[in-house]
Design a protein around this motif. Sequence first.
Motif, short mmCIF file in Angstrom:
data_model
loop_
_atom_site.label_atom_id
_atom_site.label_comp_id
_atom_site.label_asym_id
_atom_site.label_seq_id
_atom_site.Cartn_x
_atom_site.Cartn_y
_atom_site.Cartn_z
N ALA A 28 0.79 -1.23 0.00
CA ALA A 28 0.00 0.00 0.00
C ALA A 28 0.83 1.29 0.00
O ALA A 28 0.56 2.19 -0.79
CB ALA A 28 -0.97 -0.01 1.17
N ASP A 32 0.99 3.49 -5.41
CA ASP A 32 0.79 4.49 -6.44
C ASP A 32 2.04 4.75 -7.28
O ASP A 32 1.96 5.45 -8.30
CB ASP A 32 0.29 5.80 -5.82
N THR A 66 -6.13 2.51 -3.29
CA THR A 66 -5.65 3.77 -2.70
C THR A 66 -6.51 4.97 -3.07
O THR A 66 -6.16 6.10 -2.77
CB THR A 66 -4.20 4.04 -3.10
N MET A 90 -4.38 -0.33 2.22
CA MET A 90 -4.81 0.46 1.07
C MET A 90 -5.81 1.54 1.51
O MET A 90 -5.76 2.68 1.03
CB MET A 90 -5.44 -0.46 0.02
N GLN A 93 -4.04 4.58 2.97
CA GLN A 93 -3.51 5.47 1.94
C GLN A 93 -4.63 6.27 1.29
O GLN A 93 -4.50 7.47 1.03
CB GLN A 93 -2.77 4.65 0.88
N ALA A 94 -5.75 5.62 1.01
CA ALA A 94 -6.87 6.30 0.39
C ALA A 94 -7.44 7.39 1.30
O ALA A 94 -7.76 8.50 0.84
CB ALA A 94 -7.96 5.29 0.04
#
Length: 240
Positions: A28, A32, A66, A90, A93-94
């Motif tokens: 995670a 990106d 994310t 994840m 992070q999102a």
Amino acid sequence: MFTPQGPTFRELAVQALSSIEHGYDLLAPKFDATPFRTPQPILHAVESALGRLGPFERGLDVCCGTGAGVGLLRRVCDGQVTGVDFSAGMLAQARAAHPAATWVRADARALPFGPRFDLAVSFGAFGHFLPHEQPGLFAQVRASLRPGGLFVFPLPAPPRVGSKAYWFMLGFDAAMRVRNALWRPRFVMYYRTFRLADVREGLAAAGFEVRLLPLPELGVRADGSPNCRLVVARRPMGTS
């Protein structure tokens, strides 16, 4: 394939030998910076199409990762936007990227929602579901939509036989099958198990009305067919 900010080979190897959930928890923080994140041209093309299909009030990103799809939903929906994923890493992070959205940790095969959303999207997650799981997944999304709501996702055309992309996907899926035959826990991720004919059949079986829209921003193949289509599945009005 990876930027200097992306995961190392060792980190990828550890992730690949983990369960799906734990593997994405590990990946995670650097996800990106990998090629696995949905590319911006696809997000832009889908957003453009949704602008013609709306308006929408509440939006849901299924298997949100994310949060790339949540960013899109916040631009096309007038109301609350929700992301759901089963990886806590994840979701963390999102949440950091989109603090105004609502985040729910859950398995997409058992979504904890009633019929509250006007629009559901999903990007790049379907390879994590075996073919026999797909109808149940579609039924869960349908149950989360209001009558008349849309379930929308891009579906790229299969690569030309003999192309580099074709051999990559074939080799990746073969390697994954060998890995899962020899190692536990399994890590389900296959590129070639989400075929258009099966998808249309599964969506129809779940009670959706299905149509396909070309995404012209993503170009066309040599035969003039689109490189990528948008699957638009509608929950009919007056259904329970």
